[in-house]
Design a protein around this motif. Structure first.
Motif, mmCIF file in Angstrom:
data_model
loop_
_atom_site.group_PDB
_atom_site.id
_atom_site.type_symbol
_atom_site.label_atom_id
_atom_site.label_comp_id
_atom_site.label_asym_id
_atom_site.label_seq_id
_atom_site.Cartn_x
_atom_site.Cartn_y
_atom_site.Cartn_z
ATOM 1 N N GLN A 59 0.838 -1.200 0.000
ATOM 2 C CA GLN A 59 0.000 0.000 0.000
ATOM 3 C C GLN A 59 0.874 1.252 0.000
ATOM 4 N N ALA A 60 1.948 1.223 0.805
ATOM 5 C CA ALA A 60 2.852 2.375 0.871
ATOM 6 C C ALA A 60 3.488 2.658 -0.488
ATOM 7 N N ARG A 61 3.882 1.613 -1.196
ATOM 8 C CA ARG A 61 4.545 1.818 -2.487
ATOM 9 C C ARG A 61 3.604 2.494 -3.470
ATOM 10 N N VAL A 62 2.347 2.057 -3.491
ATOM 11 C CA VAL A 62 1.375 2.683 -4.397
ATOM 12 C C VAL A 62 1.153 4.147 -4.002
ATOM 13 N N LEU A 63 0.946 4.391 -2.717
ATOM 14 C CA LEU A 63 0.638 5.754 -2.256
ATOM 15 C C LEU A 63 1.822 6.688 -2.488
ATOM 16 N N LEU A 64 3.028 6.253 -2.105
ATOM 17 C CA LEU A 64 4.187 7.128 -2.267
ATOM 18 C C LEU A 64 4.486 7.368 -3.743
ATOM 19 N N SER A 65 4.234 6.375 -4.585
ATOM 20 C CA SER A 65 4.475 6.560 -6.022
ATOM 21 C C SER A 65 3.515 7.579 -6.625
ATOM 22 N N LEU A 66 2.384 7.772 -5.982
ATOM 23 C CA LEU A 66 1.451 8.805 -6.454
ATOM 24 C C LEU A 66 1.978 10.207 -6.144
ATOM 25 N N VAL A 67 2.845 10.275 -5.134
ATOM 26 C CA VAL A 67 3.353 11.580 -4.695
ATOM 27 C C VAL A 67 4.672 11.916 -5.383
ATOM 28 N N HIS A 110 -9.378 0.368 8.387
ATOM 29 C CA HIS A 110 -10.502 -0.274 7.714
ATOM 30 C C HIS A 110 -11.647 0.720 7.514
ATOM 31 N N LEU A 111 -11.940 1.509 8.529
ATOM 32 C CA LEU A 111 -12.979 2.539 8.400
ATOM 33 C C LEU A 111 -12.601 3.551 7.315
ATOM 34 N N LEU A 116 -13.011 5.706 1.662
ATOM 35 C CA LEU A 116 -12.308 6.161 0.457
ATOM 36 C C LEU A 116 -12.719 5.326 -0.755
ATOM 37 N N ALA A 117 -12.944 4.036 -0.531
ATOM 38 C CA ALA A 117 -13.326 3.145 -1.638
ATOM 39 C C ALA A 117 -14.676 3.548 -2.220
ATOM 40 N N ALA A 118 -15.548 4.087 -1.371
ATOM 41 C CA ALA A 118 -16.884 4.471 -1.824
ATOM 42 C C ALA A 118 -16.882 5.865 -2.443
ATOM 43 N N GLY A 119 -15.772 6.588 -2.316
ATOM 44 C CA GLY A 119 -15.726 7.960 -2.824
ATOM 45 C C GLY A 119 -15.134 8.032 -4.221
ATOM 46 N N ASP A 120 -14.814 9.227 -4.655
ATOM 47 C CA ASP A 120 -14.286 9.384 -6.014
ATOM 48 C C ASP A 120 -12.928 10.087 -6.011
ATOM 49 N N SER A 121 -12.208 9.996 -4.893
ATOM 50 C CA SER A 121 -10.871 10.589 -4.857
ATOM 51 C C SER A 121 -9.920 9.690 -5.647
ATOM 52 N N PRO A 122 -8.721 10.189 -5.949
ATOM 53 C CA PRO A 122 -7.742 9.349 -6.674
ATOM 54 C C PRO A 122 -7.307 8.127 -5.864
ATOM 55 N N LEU A 123 -7.670 8.082 -4.588
ATOM 56 C CA LEU A 123 -7.258 6.947 -3.751
ATOM 57 C C LEU A 123 -8.309 5.833 -3.726
ATOM 58 N N ALA A 124 -9.422 6.030 -4.425
ATOM 59 C CA ALA A 124 -10.526 5.062 -4.345
ATOM 60 C C ALA A 124 -10.108 3.665 -4.817
ATOM 61 N N GLY A 125 -9.334 3.600 -5.896
ATOM 62 C CA GLY A 125 -8.925 2.302 -6.455
ATOM 63 C C GLY A 125 -8.084 1.506 -5.467
ATOM 64 N N LEU A 126 -7.071 2.178 -4.907
ATOM 65 C CA LEU A 126 -6.220 1.506 -3.927
ATOM 66 C C LEU A 126 -7.049 1.101 -2.703
ATOM 67 N N ALA A 127 -7.916 2.013 -2.254
ATOM 68 C CA ALA A 127 -8.688 1.750 -1.032
ATOM 69 C C ALA A 127 -9.594 0.539 -1.212
#
Lengths: 248, 171
Positions: A59-67, A110-111, A116-127
């Motif tokens: 998860q960290a690798r995906v998130l940090l690669s976005l930044v 988890h919360l 985030l998964a239910a939203g439309d931010s760029p993090l929805a896919g990962l979440a």
């Protein structure tokens, strides 16, 4: 290492501050859990903690690669540039401390990912992907909390001490994250309900103290970290810094 | 098998390349192909000799992805495609329901209890089926650890034949 990953329709993140904070949470907790390798109480736990760490590292690798560049972000930032919450950087302590940290953090994560998964931010896919992994982390932490809390006198005493000691770091989890539209108050209520129920079943007492507090707690998102974090970073970064650009 | 981009139907060449990429074996479960595991998301020909393959990881941190990518590149190079790029896609998230029937059969044959079907999210709550020992077939099995040799498996033991075995967890 390089990761080329697409997380959905948005290639670049529009919420770099929040993405960095969540990426750092995952990276730092992965590093802490990895410290159990070779020293866990039983072989099955050694494997379980390493697998949880691996999920978090992914998860960290995906998130940090976005930044930005994941390696530069992980290995070449100074302590004050990390945006992880202070809970994840707390030392492993005894096994009860590690489990209490896992219970508090995986319940929160988890919360968070579910929303985030239910939203439309760029993090929805990962979440959407990570929420399924974190469900197993939470299940693992809850079962151990029950076993230790409702176990022997000694395990009960240690589990209660661990829950008490880490309680003050849990308020920070619900500070709003820049750019993410999250109802953090509702998340906090759900978190308290969930943790209270688990502690109750484990015959443990919900710690009475404040969930944020003294000068030290609750500022990781602003780059202020607790004493042991610097030592953890030194260990995590020294190989990369000693051999810049090395590969095998 | 999903091939081509969502908007256009795959060409015969894309279908052929998808078959070749899909026949690559999983590096950690070498009895399963990537197609049977359900991780191959699409093959797009972007020009002569230039192909993009979309791969989805089982778990976000699955370390096998890099080996899978290299194996796909080599398989397509061998087929005369010089320029192969493998991209990882996370969305929609992979589920153990994406493993094919044949894949499940091979897992059991390999000694790994296959994941139970989950059905569509939000649908009716499925019955909790017992997990069957892949060695003797008994359903009298118990959980030893939620995480086993890899994050995607749990460790169980059969009460009938006493053998421990891996169970591919539902995800």
């Amino acid at each position: 290492m390089t990761a080329r990953t697409t997380t959905g329709d948005a290639g670049a993140t529009t919420v770099p501050a929040a993405t960095l904070a969540l990426g750092d949470d995952a990276l730092v907790l992965a590093q802490r859990l990895g410290e159990w390798a070779g020293g866990a109480p039983v072989l099955e736990e050694e494997v379980a903690l390493a697998n949880i760490a691996l999920d978090l590292l992914g998860q960290a690798r995906v998130l940090l690669s976005l930044v930005g560049d994941e390696d530069e972000l992980a290995y070449l930032r100074e302590e004050r540039a990390f945006r992880n919450c202070q809970l994840v950087e707390q030392p492993n302590g005894d096994f009860a401390h590690t489990i209490a940290r896992q219970l508090y953090f995986s319940t929160y994560q988890h919360l968070l990912y579910r929303r985030l998964a239910a939203g439309d931010s760029p993090l929805a896919g990962l979440a959407a992907k990570a929420v399924k992994e974190v469900a197993y982390h939470q299940d693992h932490a809850e079962h151990w909390t029950l076993r230790l809390g409702d176990g022997t006198e000694e395990s009960h005493r240690r589990m209660q001490a661990a829950c008490d000691a880490l309680w003050r770091y849990t308020g920070e989890l619900f500070q709003p994250l820049d750019g993410l539209d999250l109802d953090t108050e509702a998340m906090e209520r759900a978190w308290l309900d969930s943790v209270t129920a688990v502690l109750g079943r484990a015959t443990l007492t919900v710690p009475p103290g404040p969930r944020t507090g003294a000068w030290s707690a609750g500022a990781g998102r602003q780059g202020l970290h607790t004493e042991s974090f610097g030592r953890m970073l030194a260990e995590m970064q020294h190989l990369h810094r000693s051999h810049p650009g090395a590969s095998w | 098998m999903v091939t081509g981009s969502p908007t256009t139907a795959p060409t015969p060449l894309e279908e052929e390349l998808a078959r070749i990429a899909g026949a690559v074996l999983d590096p950690e479960l070498p009895v399963l192909t990537l197609a049977e595991l359900g991780v191959l998301r699409g093959v797009h020909v972007h020009g002569p000799g230039r192909v993009e393959v979309e791969l989805t990881p089982t778990y976000t941190g699955c370390p096998a992805v890099e080996a899978m990518s290299t194996d796909i590149e080599n398989a397509l190079h061998d087929h005369g495609i010089p320029d192969v790029s493998v991209v990882t896609v996370l969305s929609p998230a992979w589920s153990t329901d994406d493993i094919s029937e044949e894949g499940r059969r091979k897992l059991a044959e390999f000694g790994i209890a296959p994941p139970r079907p989950q059905g569509p999210a939000g649908g009716p709550i499925p019955l909790t089926l017992a997990i069957r020992c892949p060695h003797c077939g008994s359903t009298d099995t118990e959980l030893l650890s939620r995480f086993s040799s890899t994050a995607c498996k749990a460790l169980r033991r059969c009460a009938a034949c006493r053998e421990p075995f891996d169970h591919f967890k539902e995800l």
